[in-house]
Design an enzyme around this catalytic site. Structure first.
Site, PDB file in Angstrom:
ATOM      1  CE1 TYR A   1      -3.658   1.501  -4.648  1.00  0.00           C
ATOM      2  CE2 TYR A   1      -4.561  -0.316  -3.371  1.00  0.00           C
ATOM      3  CZ  TYR A   1      -3.875   0.875  -3.428  1.00  0.00           C
ATOM      4  OH  TYR A   1      -3.407   1.453  -2.275  1.00  0.00           O
TER       5      TYR A   1
ATOM      6  CB  ILE B   1      -0.929  -0.001   1.226  1.00  0.00           C
ATOM      7  CG1 ILE B   1      -1.922  -1.170   1.172  1.00  0.00           C
ATOM      8  CG2 ILE B   1      -1.667   1.336   1.341  1.00  0.00           C
ATOM      9  CD1 ILE B   1      -2.963  -1.066   0.089  1.00  0.00           C
TER      10      ILE B   1
ATOM     11  CB  ILE C   1       0.521   1.618  -4.755  1.00  0.00           C
ATOM     12  CG1 ILE C   1       0.962   0.267  -5.313  1.00  0.00           C
ATOM     13  CG2 ILE C   1      -0.444   2.302  -5.730  1.00  0.00           C
ATOM     14  CD1 ILE C   1      -0.186  -0.703  -5.534  1.00  0.00           C
ATOM     15  CD  GLU C   2      -2.777   4.847  -1.990  1.00  0.00           C
ATOM     16  OE1 GLU C   2      -2.832   6.035  -2.311  1.00  0.00           O
ATOM     17  OE2 GLU C   2      -3.646   4.019  -2.331  1.00  0.00           O
ATOM     18  CB  THR C   3       3.078   8.233  -0.412  1.00  0.00           C
ATOM     19  OG1 THR C   3       3.410   7.287   0.623  1.00  0.00           O
ATOM     20  CG2 THR C   3       1.651   8.720  -0.230  1.00  0.00           C
TER      21      THR C   3
END
Length: 269
Positions: free
Chosen positions: A252, A59, A62-64
């Protein structure tokens, strides 16, 4: 904000192209650095919540990029702008606007200081304000303590993300997905839409490469994703759909799983 949102690609890449953006060697190296810095914490959070540390890392990757780009948009302005620009989602973004104001009050800061993505998500794990308030966890603090710091505290970020998964149906100890083996000659068309009991897939000859000890009535999905080798079948278990609670995209969720596997391989040498 609206201009950036409208520029998102309308036709998705094949999954392998999407996946490989997040499995680039630089992304794996960032993950290894994060693991080396926080391995004990990852193990403690995993033990408490039943979510593997490598999935949580998927997570954050991918997110940051593990906090390297968390967004510099005003969260309040983003939510207000999107509520006006997207009539079909106006109620959603007005709700997030109200939640942003509530969050700022609880944090004791001005709403204008809350910064995040153009979609109104915040911190290393990119929580919306409503998720921040509902699932945010201050690691090892007693109930009633201050709200978590999802911008600067890896402990709060990991615990909150794991708590989010539990709130969306995560089943500790169960797999996420598995590639199908021995599917030559098997007509999988009837299983490619919706969910079906695992036993039905197995009886039809749709077998995972890594068998899972799950009841025959476990609801699973069958996915056909484009890999570098061509169309490939995967069984999606309930935990796959728990990840989709974070982002309702098959690509995702599958990429979180793929990154988790890649990090595990890198750690094992």
């Amino acid at each position: 904000v609206y201009k950036r949102q409208s520029q998102q690609p309308s036709a998705p890449y094949p999954w392998w192209r999407y996946r490989d953006r997040f499995l680039h060697p630089d992304r794996i190296n960032r993950g290894l650095q994060f693991w080396n810095a926080h391995s004990a914490l990852l193990e403690q959070v995993s033990q408490k919540y039943g979510v593997p540390g490598s999935i949580l890392m998927g997570i954050l990757n991918i997110e940051t990029g593990f906090g390297s780009f968390m967004g510099n948009f005003s969260v309040l302005n983003s939510n207000l702008s999107l509520s006006l620009a997207l009539p079909g989602r106006r109620r959603f973004f007005l709700h997030e606007t109200a939640e942003t104001l509530k969050l700022a009050q609880k944090l004791g800061v001005s709403p204008a200081t809350l910064m995040g993505s153009e979609a109104g998500a915040m911190g290393m794990s990119q929580f919306l304000a409503s998720s921040y308030l509902r699932y945010g966890i201050v690691w090892n603090d007693p109930p009633g303590g201050p709200l978590p710091n999802l911008w600067q505290s890896p402990a709060d970020v990991l615990a909150s993300t794991a708590n989010f998964f539990l709130g969306h149906g995560w089943q500790p100890g169960q797999p996420v997905m598995a590639r199908v083996t021995g599917s030559g000659g098997v007509d999988a068309t009837a299983f490619l839409h919706g969910k079906h009991p695992l036993g039905q897939l197995l009886a039809a000859g749709i077998q995972p490469e890594e068998p899972a000890s799950l009841p025959a009535d476990t609801p699973v999905g069958l996915l056909r994703l484009q890999t570098a080798e061509g169309p490939t079948l995967f069984i999606a278990y309930p935990n796959f759909y728990a990840i989709m609670g974070y982002n309702p995209s098959v690509y995702y969720s599958a990429t979180v799983w793929a990154y988790s596997r890649a990090i595990q391989r890198a750690l094992n040498g």
